[in-house]
Design an enzyme around this catalytic site. Structure first.
Site, PDB file in Angstrom:
ATOM      1  N   SER A 209      80.365  37.607 -34.877  1.00  0.00           N
ATOM      2  CA  SER A 209      79.716  36.302 -34.955  1.00  0.00           C
ATOM      3  C   SER A 209      78.891  36.246 -36.236  1.00  0.00           C
ATOM      4  CB  SER A 209      78.847  36.092 -33.710  1.00  0.00           C
ATOM      5  OG  SER A 209      78.343  34.783 -33.661  1.00  0.00           O
ATOM      6  N   ARG A 377      79.154  30.146 -33.491  1.00  0.00           N
ATOM      7  CA  ARG A 377      78.652  29.345 -32.373  1.00  0.00           C
ATOM      8  C   ARG A 377      79.786  28.647 -31.633  1.00  0.00           C
ATOM      9  NH1 ARG A 377      73.905  25.306 -33.936  1.00  0.00           N
ATOM     10  NH2 ARG A 377      75.638  24.203 -34.907  1.00  0.00           N
ATOM     11  N   VAL A 499      69.760  31.939 -26.394  1.00  0.00           N
ATOM     12  CA  VAL A 499      70.028  32.431 -27.741  1.00  0.00           C
ATOM     13  C   VAL A 499      70.865  31.444 -28.552  1.00  0.00           C
ATOM     14  CG1 VAL A 499      69.856  34.813 -26.963  1.00  0.00           C
ATOM     15  CG2 VAL A 499      72.088  33.712 -27.008  1.00  0.00           C
ATOM     16  N   GLU A 500      70.967  31.711 -29.870  1.00  0.00           N
ATOM     17  CA  GLU A 500      71.679  30.853 -30.831  1.00  0.00           C
ATOM     18  C   GLU A 500      71.174  29.422 -30.783  1.00  0.00           C
ATOM     19  OE1 GLU A 500      75.917  31.141 -30.799  1.00  0.00           O
ATOM     20  OE2 GLU A 500      75.917  33.294 -31.157  1.00  0.00           O
ATOM     21  N   GLY A 501      69.881  29.242 -30.644  1.00  0.00           N
ATOM     22  CA  GLY A 501      69.290  27.919 -30.532  1.00  0.00           C
ATOM     23  C   GLY A 501      69.164  27.558 -29.066  1.00  0.00           C
TER      24      GLY A 501
END
Length: 806
Positions: A209, A377, A499-501
């Site tokens: 990622s 994402r 996670v990831e925003g």
């Protein structure tokens, strides 16, 4: 009479004018006025002449760009410019990163459905399929998630296998020793692993990622790629990416990690470098990492480089064994033992050429991150979520047929049908979204908005699915142990949501915040033209925007009155009505969005409850359209109709609920009152799936084996003798075979041939009466034994309980 015709002529002409059909506006307006004069008669010539004069003035001012730029736009531009949002540098970089695709069509209010249905996902290659059927299947057989959680790590043999089979190099091209797989294959691998072990799935997906490999591929120097990519592909370097810190979570640009340009000594040589200080946390793989990707603010206070003092966010590759780095401690994310922990760096000196891309890329880190975020994402968390959802679907659909109460499989009770249908419908919808989003990456898109939708709404889908699955399994769901294969999926749900925003921020700020400007046909053009002071550009964008509003408003009203039936571009067949209703939803969304932008201006981005609802509407339209696309691509199979119907009806109801919420809370109340009959001329017609649809979906997943296989395709199915899903699948086959035998016994009892009695006694009576055969009695015994085994829950003696990792 003349006044009426003047109004009609003006309305038609203005609509054509604002739709950039100036010539036809003149023809239509003049023709209608002349016809009105002929009908009204010569006596009304004065009113007609006055109306014509007003029309001519309006047409000259608004219909002729040269006149408009001279007399209208100079006064309009400064007034409207004050309403436009101001974009900071980080916002602009985020907006410019990535691409728009199907999201732009949905945002337009008039989506071109051929764009979607003509799109062909890239098929997996034979080599990719062999990897899924070989190393991925073999890895799943090596994994026992209960043992992994109790030991706190993957077994050493699994770590070795991950490296040996290049799981950490799925996105690295073959020329560097990686696998060079497509985004869709990457997604399939993560999906399958997550159905077996969340720990293994996260461990494998993170290096593929956003991180060192992704950044090196796009921005690294040739020397950096040659040095690191082969080692990353072989697992000789374990990467992590240190972005999040105590002060910078979802707002990653607020990082206080700092690098100061200076001279220093690195491994015995004096070089121009940077002295780094940072505090990071929540960094996956940090405790086993050998190579740290680091995001930090770079400053050159002594202007060693001869340029600016504040160079901006930069990204560098830092060996984890350097002096001053504290690494190795672990967080415990909800008991799921993938490696995750803090990293601290104090006065760590490295050469400037450790910056990814070299010194030339100093200060470009934020752009690099934003441009690279969409691919990871789009794949990692959406795929993990779908794998978990498919596992839940598989487990619960089997359990609902095996587990009996009141001599009836619990799946036959309507109270269970409802959550079961929700599980199946949402799983179908999520899988379709996963496939379409990953395929868009393979097609060269960098779907900034669509990847945010996929991440946020598919992780939320997993939350809903696992909650329903836990409810159906009831007491068996809350007892930890090797038999409970859903426990870790349930525990992992908050990790994906965070996670990831974080989903709260992604929904309320990112999806619509970026979508409103990037996907709108004119918004970004207006902002840029105003910023440049470009009068002609602003005139073109603004009056195009006004024309778009007029066109979309009329389209929304007509489609609302016909419930979408006037949308003639919809394809024939089962999907037609859903496409038409989604077209209606798109037009309604577009006009409500424009109304919010016009009435709230730059304040809109701070009205997060409103932007969150607009994000919901856009997201559910994308999820529904992905379901329709998936249905068509799979051959429009009759067995899948219940799922796509439930998915679209559920999504459309959510779109209407979101738009209704916007209108109920729009601060400019007269505007909201005016919009409501335009958006909902027949009221809120989308009610969601009815009870008949719910039962249809539940029966499809319970009774149709092939349909159930398609719905859960791509996950790992363990051996039949394994605790958990393996034995549950074996029990399902035996219980299904016994259902018809049990039905004959109950029918015989109703007719008085045998007496109703508890299971074993009635079965023996049926054998004695000739209702069933000896083989059928044995089949009933086998089913009963299998049921008894799979409804058991784990229990531990006192010593074993004390040793459990909790």
């Amino acid at each position: 009479m003349t006044l009426s015709w003047f109004v009609i002529a003006g309305a038609v002409s203005l609509w054509l004018l604002f739709s950039r059909r100036a010539y036809w506006a003149w023809v239509a307006g003049g023709g209608l006025l002349l016809l009105g004069w002929m009908i009204a008669g010569p006596d009304s010539w004065f009113a007609w002449l006055g109306g014509s004069a007003l029309f001519a003035v309006a047409a000259l001012l608004f219909g002729m760009p040269d006149w408009r730029c001279r007399w209208v736009t100079p006064s309009v531009m400064p007034r409207l410019g004050r309403l436009l949002p101001r974009l900071g540098e980080t916002e602009r970089i985020a907006l410019e990163a990535g691409t728009v695709w199907w999201d732009k069509e949905l945002f337009s209010g008039a989506p071109d459905w051929q764009v979607l249905f003509d799109f062909r996902p890239q098929p997996l290659s034979e080599r990719e399929r062999a990897f899924l059927d070989g190393p991925v299947e073999q890895l799943c057989l090596m994994l026992d998630e209960w043992d992994v959680c109790q030991s706190g790590d993957l077994p050493e043999a699994v770590w070795k296998f991950l490296k040996q089979e290049r799981f950490f190099g799925m996105i690295i091209p073959e020329q560097y020793g990686g696998l060079g797989f497509s985004a869709q294959t990457h997604s399939e691998v993560v999906q399958k692993l997550s159905s077996r072990s969340i720990t293994a799935a996260v461990t494998a997906m993170v290096p593929n990622s956003l991180g060192p490999a992704e950044l090196l591929l796009h921005y690294g120097t040739a020397a950096q790629r040659d040095q690191y990519l082969p080692r990353l592909a072989r697992g000789e370097e374990i990467p992590c990416f240190a972005l999040t810190g105590p002060e910078a979570g979802s707002d990653a640009a607020a990082t206080q990690s700092e690098g100061i340009v200076c001279r220093g000594t690195y491994r015995g040589k004096e070089v121009v470098g940077m002295r780094l200080n940072w505090q990071k946390r929540y960094i996956t793989l940090s405790s086993v990492a050998t190579l740290i990707g680091l995001a930090f603010r770079l400053r050159d206070p002594d202007q060693v480089l001869g340029g600016e003092v504040e160079l901006g966010i930069s990204c560098a590759l830092i060996p984890a064994d350097l002096e001053g780095i504290e690494i190795g401690s672990r967080h415990d994310p909800m008991g799921i033992p993938f490696h995750n922990g803090p990293i601290v760096g104090r006065d760590v000196f490295v050469p400037l050429d450790f910056i990814i891309g070299g010194v030339e890329r100093a200060g470009q880190g934020w752009r690099m991150l934003m441009e690279s975020l969409a691919a990871g994402r789009s794949i990692s968390l959406p795929s993990l979520s779908v794998g978990g959802a498919k596992l839940a679907t598989r487990v619960v659909s089997a359990y609902a047929m095996v587990r009996e109460q009141f001599d009836t499989p619990i799946g036959r009770f309507e109270g269970v049908e409802e959550p079961l249908a929700r599980i199946a419908g949402l799983t179908y919808l999520a899988d379709a979204t996963r496939i379409l989003t990953a395929a868009s990456v393979d097609a060269g898109e960098k779907p900034a908005v669509l990847s945010a939708i996929a991440k946020a709404y598919l992780t939320e889908t997993l939350r809903s699915v696992t909650n329903d699955a836990m409810d159906i399994r009831a007491g068996a769901a809350i007892q930890r142990g090797p038999r409970n294969v859903l426990g870790n999926v349930y525990a992992a749900v908050p990790v994906g949501i965070t996670v990831e925003g974080a989903n709260i921020l992604t929904r309320s700020m990112i999806i619509y915040g970026q979508g409103a400007i990037r996907c709108h046909p004119f918004a970004l053009e207006e902002i840029d033209a105003f910023g440049r002071g470009d009068l002609e550009g602003f005139d073109r964008a603004f009056f195009g925007h006004v024309g778009h509003v007029f066109s979309t408003a009329s389209r929304a009203l007509l489609l609302g009155l016909s419930r979408g039936r006037l949308e003639r571009s919809a394809p024939r067949g089962f999907v037609r009505r859903y496409v038409q209703r989604l077209s209606q939803a798109s037009a309604a969304f577009a006009i409500v969005s424009d109304a919010c932008m016009a009435s709230l201006g730059g304040q809109l981005k701070r009205r997060e409850m409103i932007t969150g609802r607009l994000a919901d509407a856009l997201a559910w339209m994308y999820l529904a359209s992905a379901s329709l696309k998936h249905f068509q691509d799979m051959g429009a199979l009759a067995g899948d109709r219940p799922f796509v119907a439930w998915a679209c009806e559920h999504a459309l109801a959510n779109v209407q609920q979101a738009l209704d919420g916007v209108l109920r809370n729009l601060p400019v109340r007269p505007l909201a009152w005016a919009l409501r009959p335009l958006i909902f001329p027949l009221g809120r017609c989308e009610r969601g799936p009815d009870d008949a649809r719910v039962s249809e979906v539940a029966m499809a997943v319970l009774d149709e084996a092939e349909t159930r296989e398609r719905l859960t395709a791509g996950i790992f199915i363990p051996p039949a003798d394994e605790l958990g899903l393996g034995r549950l699948e074996a029990a399902l086959g035996k219980a299904t075979a016994a259902l018809q035998i049990e039905a004959r016994l109950r029918a015989a009892a109703r007719k008085g041939v045998i007496e109703r009695a508890p299971g074993e006694a009635m079965a023996n009576a049926g054998l004695a009466a000739g209702v069933i055969s000896q083989a059928e009695l044995e089949a009933l015994h086998a089913a009963d034994e299998a049921r008894a085994e799979v409804i058991r829950v784990d229990a531990f003696d006192a010593d074993a309980f004390q040793r459990l990792r909790r």
